[in-house]
Scaffold this motif. Structure first.
Motif, PDB file in Angstrom:
ATOM      1  N   GLU A 121      30.399  13.272  59.248  1.00 17.48           N
ATOM      2  CA  GLU A 121      31.326  13.502  60.308  1.00 17.48           C
ATOM      3  C   GLU A 121      31.789  14.937  60.306  1.00 17.48           C
ATOM      4  OE1 GLU A 121      35.211  11.090  61.826  1.00 17.48           O
ATOM      5  OE2 GLU A 121      34.203  10.369  60.109  1.00 17.48           O
ATOM      6  N   VAL A 122      32.008  15.378  59.037  1.00 17.13           N
ATOM      7  CA  VAL A 122      32.576  16.648  58.787  1.00 17.13           C
ATOM      8  C   VAL A 122      31.505  17.802  59.211  1.00 17.13           C
ATOM      9  CG1 VAL A 122      33.223  18.553  57.105  1.00 17.13           C
ATOM     10  CG2 VAL A 122      34.000  16.278  56.796  1.00 17.13           C
ATOM     11  N   TYR A 123      30.317  17.616  59.221  1.00 17.95           N
ATOM     12  CA  TYR A 123      29.339  18.496  59.810  1.00 17.95           C
ATOM     13  C   TYR A 123      29.229  18.475  61.053  1.00 17.95           C
ATOM     14  CZ  TYR A 123      24.710  19.738  60.891  1.00 17.95           C
ATOM     15  OH  TYR A 123      23.528  20.188  61.583  1.00 17.95           O
ATOM     16  N   THR A 124      29.393  17.242  61.772  1.00 18.52           N
ATOM     17  CA  THR A 124      29.389  17.238  63.235  1.00 18.52           C
ATOM     18  C   THR A 124      30.687  17.799  63.724  1.00 18.52           C
ATOM     19  OG1 THR A 124      28.219  15.078  63.025  1.00 18.52           O
ATOM     20  CG2 THR A 124      29.231  15.632  65.111  1.00 18.52           C
ATOM     21  N   LEU A 125      31.671  17.771  62.825  1.00 14.12           N
ATOM     22  CA  LEU A 125      33.044  18.238  63.779  1.00 14.12           C
ATOM     23  C   LEU A 125      32.996  19.658  63.388  1.00 14.12           C
ATOM     24  CD1 LEU A 125      35.974  17.216  64.335  1.00 14.12           C
ATOM     25  CD2 LEU A 125      36.590  17.295  61.888  1.00 14.12           C
ATOM     26  N   LEU A 126      32.498  20.351  62.591  1.00 19.75           N
ATOM     27  CA  LEU A 126      32.737  21.884  62.218  1.00 19.75           C
ATOM     28  C   LEU A 126      31.541  22.589  63.017  1.00 19.75           C
ATOM     29  CD1 LEU A 126      33.665  21.965  58.537  1.00 19.75           C
ATOM     30  CD2 LEU A 126      35.067  21.913  60.659  1.00 19.75           C
TER      31      LEU A 126
END
Length: 264
Positions: free
Chosen positions: A116-121
């Motif tokens: 989720e962090v990867y997709t968010l950033l």
């Protein structure tokens, strides 16, 4: 070859069949994090690495010195509260439930959090990746084990109810409901296993049952002793005592005479 080695190093204790998606692994490598990653579930639970990842994109909002790389529940909760406040300033959000489960090292939670962090950033979606189980339990891992190696009821409770969960939510009723749910799920799996493999659960004669078959009732034993002349040192051989597997022998102990000092 390097990616495969990194994946093995990254997941030595992972319960999932597949590790992190390749693009997420490459992304983490490119960030050159300060902590050597060994276990996703443990390393991402306190939020320190997540804050370091966010600092690569927002260095002013996520200073590294403001976060503690500790393992206590207080350190984890403090780090994550600060991360959530800083994310809100950037109009960014992470799932609260996913953060809580990552804090308590629930199976599959940290993996999903990193994705989720990867997709968010990066604003890039991960294609062809099946997410972890929605209940974040060790059910998938238990299914990979042979039947004899699977958790007992007490081990199932310990695996799926972390001590940090009890510390964060000390309400007795809440923890009792969680325990009952885990136990109920464990019993359902055992019942299904009995149906699929009934031969493994067939009753076997144990030592207690075998011994009870060979015991002689006290009335018949007295009769045997009377027939043998009232002595218990002889083995009973009459037909009424057949099947007795234990012989009794009377032992007389002579105690030394103790002279009282008062009489002397």
């Amino acid at each position: 070859m390097f990616d495969r080695a990194w994946s093995i190093m990254f997941y030595p204790q992972s319960h999932r069949k597949a590790g992190m998606p390749r693009e997420v692994l490459k992304w983490l490598q490119s960030l050159e994090l300060s902590v050597y990653l060994k276990n996703v579930r443990r390393d991402f639970s306190n939020g320190f690495l997540v804050a370091e990842i966010l600092s690569r994109y927002y260095p002013q909002e996520f200073p590294a010195h403001a976060y503690d790389n500790g393992t206590s529940l207080a350190s984890k909760q403090r780090n994550w509260r600060q991360i959530e406040r800083s994310l809100q300033k950037q109009n960014l959000h992470l799932m609260k439930d996913l953060i809580d489960r990552s804090i308590h090292c629930k199976p599959g939670a940290a993996e999903l959090l990193v994705q989720e962090v990867y997709t968010l950033l990066t604003n890039q979606s991960i294609r062809g990746v099946q997410g972890p189980q929605s209940d974040f339990t060790d059910e998938e891992y238990q299914e990979l084990l042979p039947a004899v190696a699977r958790s007992t009821a007490s081990r199932a409770i310990k695996n799926n109810l972390r001590i940090t969960e009890i510390m964060a939510e000390p309400d007795i009723s809440t923890n009792q409901r969680k325990t009952e749910a885990i136990l109920q799920r464990h019993l359902e799996h055992k019942a299904a296993e009995r149906v699929n493999n009934p031969g493994r659960f067939k009753g076997r004669a144990n030592l207690d049952r075998l011994a009870s078959r060979n015991l002689v009732p006290s009335g018949r034993r007295d009769e045997c002793f009377a027939k043998s002349g009232g002595t218990t040192s002889k083995l009973c051989s009459s037909s009424t005592c057949r099947g007795a597997a234990v012989s009794f022998k009377e032992i007389k102990v002579h105690q030394p005479v103790r002279h009282s000092l008062i009489n002397n």
